[in-house]
Design an enzyme around this catalytic site. Structure first.
Site, short mmCIF file in Angstrom:
data_model
loop_
_atom_site.label_atom_id
_atom_site.label_comp_id
_atom_site.label_asym_id
_atom_site.label_seq_id
_atom_site.Cartn_x
_atom_site.Cartn_y
_atom_site.Cartn_z
N ARG A 129 49.28 20.04 43.84
CA ARG A 129 48.32 20.49 44.01
C ARG A 129 47.12 20.56 43.01
NH1 ARG A 129 47.09 26.12 41.40
NH2 ARG A 129 48.72 26.14 39.68
N CYS A 148 37.63 26.41 3.28
CA CYS A 148 39.17 27.34 3.72
C CYS A 148 38.83 28.07 2.45
CB CYS A 148 39.53 26.37 3.55
SG CYS A 148 41.51 26.68 4.16
N CYS A 198 42.32 27.23 0.83
CA CYS A 198 43.16 25.52 -0.41
C CYS A 198 43.11 25.91 -1.69
CB CYS A 198 41.65 25.26 0.34
SG CYS A 198 41.76 23.20 1.22
N HIS A 215 45.29 20.41 3.08
CA HIS A 215 44.12 21.26 4.01
C HIS A 215 44.61 20.42 5.40
CE1 HIS A 215 40.49 23.40 6.50
NE2 HIS A 215 41.00 22.73 6.67
N ASN A 264 51.06 30.53 14.28
CA ASN A 264 49.82 30.16 15.25
C ASN A 264 49.37 28.94 15.05
OD1 ASN A 264 50.43 32.09 17.06
ND2 ASN A 264 48.74 33.63 16.40
N GLY A 276 44.93 30.81 19.38
CA GLY A 276 43.99 31.44 18.60
C GLY A 276 43.72 31.51 16.73
N SER A 301 42.25 30.49 13.56
CA SER A 301 41.45 30.45 12.72
C SER A 301 41.10 29.36 12.51
CB SER A 301 40.60 31.74 12.92
OG SER A 301 41.18 32.47 11.60
N HIS A 340 44.55 24.91 8.00
CA HIS A 340 45.45 24.81 7.11
C HIS A 340 46.24 25.42 7.57
CE1 HIS A 340 45.39 24.17 2.33
NE2 HIS A 340 45.87 25.23 2.89
N HIS A 361 49.70 26.77 8.13
CA HIS A 361 50.59 27.74 6.79
C HIS A 361 50.49 28.64 8.34
CE1 HIS A 361 46.50 29.57 9.31
NE2 HIS A 361 46.90 30.78 8.86
N GLN A 385 52.61 32.90 9.18
CA GLN A 385 52.28 34.37 9.00
C GLN A 385 53.49 35.48 9.19
OE1 GLN A 385 48.87 37.14 10.27
NE2 GLN A 385 48.74 35.09 11.13
ZN ZN Z 1 42.28 24.61 3.04
#
Ligand code: ZN
Ligand code: ZN
Ligand code: ZN
Length: 342
Positions: free
Chosen positions: A29, A50, A53, A113, A153, A159, A161, A164, A166, A168
């Site tokens: 489609r 950042c 960093c 980074h 993420n 989402g 932000s 860098h 990383h 959680q």
């Molecule tokens: Zn950074």
């Protein structure tokens, strides 16, 4: 008998106990929706603005150390606090609440980074895996921590932000919804079959080939039969290991290899730094043994057809069940096409 590649059908996710609607006849489609901008900009090795960093200032004037490997710190804006009350509220079973305590941390994978899991060396990723294992053990050993959720993420589409590299860690006093559903399924499957659901699924997919993406000596990557997201994958370990801290040294090296190869495969799929949410599901740390748990990794990427066309979970998916057009088997074939170069 219907055809899994032609007829509409629904598939059971035996981990969550939920169903996904599959509509393979709709893949032709036309697309008239939103087109997202391709993520092509390259990042500098160091970004003075950042907050992750080395040496840079974070919220409230705290400065990061000039770290040269990995770096872990308590989240400056944590969703959970250690000292939250444990009291409960229940009015007629309608207004129900419980105090929830916990600890939220951030793990920087690298001082660089501009790196991602796809661009880090196996040795660098192995160090990150060791940090994940240590954090699981450290946080999980605390009295008020009953579950340790580690997740990444990646990308603005999810989402995230900050580019860098990383992840959680949210360690909480209750077991969150998704692992709680899986816990019940793993427990029930073991009670009914006297076997582990994921050990069995590993064996099944090792013999099949339609959903295979990658493997090495210790791990298998498939687009699971019941995948919701177009290019969702599941990393399953060959050995029945309850949590990430239980991985042997060889298995951690193999895990680093598979994470690098899978994320590079994703990046090649639409020639973009592929966005995703990924994370581990493993045994709760509530003081019970939990022999039913088999640690595994989910990758949930939002992209559907290109770097700019994503899947939305809206409409029927929000109100009914998740739905997909491209089958898990077709998605796995696409991923295999771009997985040839390790
Ligand atoms: Zn950074
Ligand atoms: Zn198992
Ligand atoms: Zn899971």
């Amino acid at each position: 008998m219907f055809s899994l590649s032609e007829s509409s059908h629904r598939r059971l996710n035996p981990l969550s106990g939920e169903w996904v609607l599959v509509s393979p006849h709709r893949t032709q489609r036309p697309w008239l929706g939103q087109v997202e901008t391709a993520i092509t900009e390259s990042q500098p090795a160091y970004d003075p603005s950042c907050y992750l960093c080395p040496g840079n200032e974070r919220a409230r004037g705290v400065h990061n150390p000039k770290y040269d490997s990995t770096f872990v710190f308590d989240n400056d804006f944590p969703a959970l606090l250690p000292q939250t009350t444990t009291s409960e509220l229940n009015e007629k079973g309608l207004i129900v609440a419980q105090g929830e305590s916990g600890i939220c941390r951030v793990v920087c994978f690298s001082p660089r980074h501009d790196l991602t899991l796809a661009r880090m060396s196996p040795g660098e990723t192995r160090r990150v895996i060791d940090v994940w294992a240590d954090q699981f053990s450290d946080l999980g050993a605390r009295d008020h921590i009953n579950y340790v959720q580690i997740f990444e993420n990646r990308g603005a589409a999810m989402g995230a932000s900050n580019p860098h590299p990383h992840c959680q860690i949210w360690a909480s006093s209750s077991v969150p919804n998704e692992p709680r559903k899986e816990q019940l399924s793993l427990h029930n499957y073991k009670a009914q079959h006297d076997r582990c659901l994921l050990c069995e699924y590993f064996l099944y997919e090792s013999k099949a080939s339609e959903r295979f993406v990658l493997s090495n000596e210790h791990f298998l990557v498939v687009v699971p039969f019941w995948a919701n997201w177009p290019f969702e994958t599941l990393i399953i370990g060959k050995r029945h290991v309850l949590d990430i801290a239980g991985l042997s040294s060889d298995e951690r090296d193999a895990f680093a290899d598979i994470l690098g190869r899978l994320t590079r495969c994703y990046d090649r799929l639409f020639n973009t730094s592929f966005p995703y949410s990924m994370g581990f599901h493993q045994r709760p740390t509530d003081g019970q043994e939990h022999p039913e748990w088999h640690m595994h990794t989910h990758f949930y990427p939002p992209l559907l057809r290109s770097a700019s066309i994503r899947k939305f979970m809206v409409g029927f998916e929000l109100l009914g069940s998740p739905q997909r057009d491209i089958t898990a088997e077709a998605a796995a074939a696409r991923l295999r096409e771009v997985s040839s170069n390790p």
